[in-house]
Scaffold this motif. Structure first.
Motif, PDB file in Angstrom:
ATOM      1  N   GLU A 172     -13.242 -19.736  12.279  1.00  0.00           N
ATOM      2  CA  GLU A 172     -14.035 -18.516  12.385  1.00  0.00           C
ATOM      3  C   GLU A 172     -15.005 -18.695  13.548  1.00  0.00           C
ATOM      4  OE1 GLU A 172     -15.535 -17.449   8.608  1.00  0.00           O
ATOM      5  OE2 GLU A 172     -16.830 -15.857   9.374  1.00  0.00           O
ATOM      6  N   THR A 173     -15.080 -17.687  14.402  1.00  0.00           N
ATOM      7  CA  THR A 173     -16.023 -17.771  15.521  1.00  0.00           C
ATOM      8  C   THR A 173     -17.139 -16.779  15.272  1.00  0.00           C
ATOM      9  OG1 THR A 173     -14.783 -16.157  16.830  1.00  0.00           O
ATOM     10  CG2 THR A 173     -14.216 -18.462  17.137  1.00  0.00           C
ATOM     11  N   GLN A 176     -20.194 -14.804  16.948  1.00  0.00           N
ATOM     12  CA  GLN A 176     -20.657 -14.397  18.270  1.00  0.00           C
ATOM     13  C   GLN A 176     -22.100 -13.908  18.203  1.00  0.00           C
ATOM     14  OE1 GLN A 176     -17.677 -14.551  20.187  1.00  0.00           O
ATOM     15  NE2 GLN A 176     -16.572 -14.816  18.277  1.00  0.00           N
ATOM     16  N   CYS A 231     -19.590 -16.695  22.089  1.00  0.00           N
ATOM     17  CA  CYS A 231     -19.357 -17.472  20.877  1.00  0.00           C
ATOM     18  C   CYS A 231     -20.473 -18.500  20.727  1.00  0.00           C
ATOM     19  CB  CYS A 231     -17.991 -18.158  20.964  1.00  0.00           C
ATOM     20  SG  CYS A 231     -17.695 -19.251  19.578  1.00  0.00           S
ATOM     21  N   GLU A 248     -21.030 -20.109  17.407  1.00  0.00           N
ATOM     22  CA  GLU A 248     -20.670 -21.093  16.376  1.00  0.00           C
ATOM     23  C   GLU A 248     -19.192 -20.997  16.046  1.00  0.00           C
ATOM     24  OE1 GLU A 248     -23.224 -21.572  12.784  1.00  0.00           O
ATOM     25  OE2 GLU A 248     -24.205 -19.826  13.657  1.00  0.00           O
ATOM     26  N   ILE A 249     -18.614 -22.107  15.639  1.00  0.00           N
ATOM     27  CA  ILE A 249     -17.242 -22.130  15.155  1.00  0.00           C
ATOM     28  C   ILE A 249     -17.256 -22.859  13.817  1.00  0.00           C
ATOM     29  CG2 ILE A 249     -14.866 -22.858  15.587  1.00  0.00           C
ATOM     30  CD1 ILE A 249     -17.042 -22.975  18.561  1.00  0.00           C
ATOM     31  N   GLU A 298      -7.287 -15.126  19.654  1.00  0.00           N
ATOM     32  CA  GLU A 298      -8.515 -14.638  19.025  1.00  0.00           C
ATOM     33  C   GLU A 298      -8.228 -13.343  18.281  1.00  0.00           C
ATOM     34  OE1 GLU A 298     -12.314 -15.623  21.223  1.00  0.00           O
ATOM     35  OE2 GLU A 298     -10.952 -15.231  22.899  1.00  0.00           O
ATOM     36  N   ASN A 352     -13.043 -22.908  23.838  1.00  0.00           N
ATOM     37  CA  ASN A 352     -14.310 -23.158  23.161  1.00  0.00           C
ATOM     38  C   ASN A 352     -14.160 -23.148  21.641  1.00  0.00           C
ATOM     39  OD1 ASN A 352     -17.354 -21.412  22.565  1.00  0.00           O
ATOM     40  ND2 ASN A 352     -17.224 -23.558  23.086  1.00  0.00           N
ATOM     41  N   SER A 353     -13.307 -22.266  21.127  1.00  0.00           N
ATOM     42  CA  SER A 353     -13.134 -22.191  19.671  1.00  0.00           C
ATOM     43  C   SER A 353     -12.466 -23.437  19.103  1.00  0.00           C
ATOM     44  CB  SER A 353     -12.327 -20.951  19.280  1.00  0.00           C
ATOM     45  OG  SER A 353     -10.990 -21.086  19.714  1.00  0.00           O
ATOM     46  N   ASN A 407     -22.617 -24.088  19.777  1.00  0.00           N
ATOM     47  CA  ASN A 407     -22.770 -24.225  21.223  1.00  0.00           C
ATOM     48  C   ASN A 407     -24.235 -24.418  21.594  1.00  0.00           C
ATOM     49  OD1 ASN A 407     -20.061 -24.009  22.023  1.00  0.00           O
ATOM     50  ND2 ASN A 407     -20.120 -21.777  21.909  1.00  0.00           N
TER      51      ASN A 407
END
Lengths: 369, 369
Positions: free
Chosen positions: A198-199, A201, A206, A208-209, A243, A262-263, A302
């Motif tokens: 789950e990302t 935003q 983004c 957090e993952i 995504e 990034n994810s 991030n």
């Protein structure tokens, strides 16, 4: 690898373990991968000559970003150089309009969309779906750049004039969450699919993952099925990130990235095989590694520049004081809204794990507190 | 870091994540850390001038091996440079006789020993403990070099004449197993202790590491207690590896290493914090990371050169085909008996995990099969 940003930097780290020689096409000696000691060649992804020089020194050419002119990739393939992914697959990440049309044509669920080249196109779309409209530049955008919200069609003419090739229009969707699924695939068609993440935003970037995503098992299964099937359909090579928007009407494919993403940073400590090692194995046609999660909950936060000064490295000790925090800094100069690093925490419950990752990331972001 | 071997190479990988600038004193541009892109300065650990040049460019000086003349370390400390570990602690890894005497004096269990400078000393020791005797050069040995078995005291004179500073004598012990415990300690005295690992030797070289060690809980607890206490007593800074002989009479401390150690390679994938990141955090006085195991069983098998030709990198695909194999190659030219890399596998049961690690390592070792 075309590009020498943080993705190349972390791919370089993975290449050291495997004894694989990675050569980056870097636009600057200050690029994150160059600062980490990756071998490099100075040049621009916009220059066919530079790309050719890189390709001549390599068995296979891959990418840390999407910003290579598709015509150059076509030329390189025509000259016999091996690209991974190939030009056609890569275009699915380079041109949002092309990707949307192709995925729609293949029967994948995508948001309603239209290609607008005139204000009349925008008016027609707003009549059908209402305002506001989300407008995207088909090429070149990332981290919220190249995305606009049209609240009033009077603004639309000016926006259209500023973007080459028209706009990709979407209705503003009611999104319950966003998901991302990584698939790694070899030229021979061997592939592995990572757990659904789950990302989260903020400001179209983004922040957090979380893996695994907190969604119903049938939604996770559907996202996995779609991502895996897309990888095969477009003959992806290397890591593909798919995504998704999660809406009340079901999953919609938002966009694709054909590179480590990034994810997928959570995979470094969170999975048996990191996306960076996996990408190398996939583009070289080697056996792939297990994508299994190593903990019940993995969170990545991030580290995003909050101002134009300061250096997160100077606050390293505060972040390392957070138990279980895996800190990654990219060696980049601080700039507002720039991704400077990330922190991953693995554990049993999503709540405390997310909290710890966010805490460590915020320690690295803040100069004064 | 003085030295640019595989330990510096893997420390370099860890330094990239943390954004820490590592500078290696390398004796060659072909050194493993240099080939991985670590910044370096060419020079010799035997040259005080070279060591001083390195120290002038660094906040703190640490080591990837034990081969620095103690007098040079004394000179650097006198000049005000910060060494981690300091000279006195480092000597515990550089001089086996000094270490044995010191540990004995502190009350730690060590093998019976004597310092022999004449054949009469050797005769006296053999009368007391019988033959064969194990003789060690107090300084400079590793991977079985600098260790001899004296089966007949007639041979002893020649050996004595060939080694400077006499010999450290031990009875040949009946060893049931060998254990290793890593402790990381900061200059402020913060410390963490890793799980007890079992090291499996062949031809006096460590071939496999298994964590946790398959020993009785009270033996593991005793090894942990001793290693932690030694770290404090000698004021170790950075990673300390304490190697134990397990005998029917109990644990005996064999030797110390004051640096990341081969017995700790399992920590890269097997523990929350790798020994390399931990060493960096410790020598810089930063908060230490959790040393907890990530799986019920972790095995590492060394990749050892079997002949003078071939390149394990050419056999990478075969090793990666072993499920769960984490391959680390050091970028070294093949030589018989040389450590060229290692493979780690994590899992539930020690048996299959060891087997998988050995299988992948043997794929990398063998040219013809």
């Amino acid at each position: 690898m075309v590009g020498a940003g943080q993705l190349a930097r972390m791919t370089h780290q993975a290449s050291i373990s495997l004894g694989i020689e990675l050569l980056a096409l870097a636009d600057s000696v200050d690029a994150p991968a160059v600062r980490a000691g990756c071998e490099y060649m100075l040049g621009s992804p916009d220059s066919l000559d530079d790309l050719r020089r890189l390709a001549e020194d390599c068995d296979v050419v891959t990418f840390d970003h999407e910003q290579v002119p598709p015509a150059h990739l076509e030329a390189l393939e025509a000259e016999g150089f091996r690209l991974a992914p190939g030009r056609a697959a890569k275009l699915m990440a380079q041109d949002k309009l092309h990707a949307r049309r192709t995925l729609h044509g293949l029967g994948y669920p995508v948001p309603d969309f239209a290609h607008a080249t005139t204000t009349a196109d925008i008016d027609a779309f707003s009549e059908r779906f209402g305002l506001p409209i989300v407008a995207k530049a088909p090429r070149g955008g990332y981290d919220g750049r190249g995305i606009w919200t049209i609240a009033n069609t009077d603004e639309a003419g000016q926006l259209l004039a500023s973007v080459r090739g028209g706009l990709l229009l979407e209705p503003r969707l009611a999104i319950t969450s966003e998901l991302a699924v990584l698939v790694a695939r070899t030229p021979q068609g061997e592939r592995v699919t990572y757990p659904v993440a789950e990302t989260i935003q903020s400001d179209a970037m983004c922040r957090e993952i979380l893996a695994p995503a907190e969604v119903l098992p049938e939604i996770a299964a559907e996202a996995t099925r779609i991502a895996t099937s897309i990888a095969d359909d477009i003959e992806a090579v290397g890591v593909l990130a798919v995504e998704f928007f999660c809406t009340s009407g079901g999953l919609l494919v938002n966009e694709l990235a054909l590179r480590p993403h990034n994810s997928g940073h959570y995979t470094i400590e969170g999975c048996t095989t990191s996306q960076f090692e996996q990408h190398l194995r996939a583009v070289l046609g080697m056996p792939l590694g297990l994508p299994s999660l190593l903990a019940p909950a993995v969170a990545t936060a991030n580290v995003v520049g909050q101002d134009g000064t300061g250096n997160p490295a100077s606050r390293l000790g505060r972040a390392l004081a957070v138990p279980g925090a895996h800190v990654h800094l990219y060696g980049k100069a601080t700039r507002i809204g720039r991704k400077l690093g990330h922190v991953t925490v693995c554990g049993h419950d999503p709540g405390p794990v997310r909290k710890a990752a966010r805490l460590a990331a915020s320690e690295l972001e803040a100069d004064y507190r």
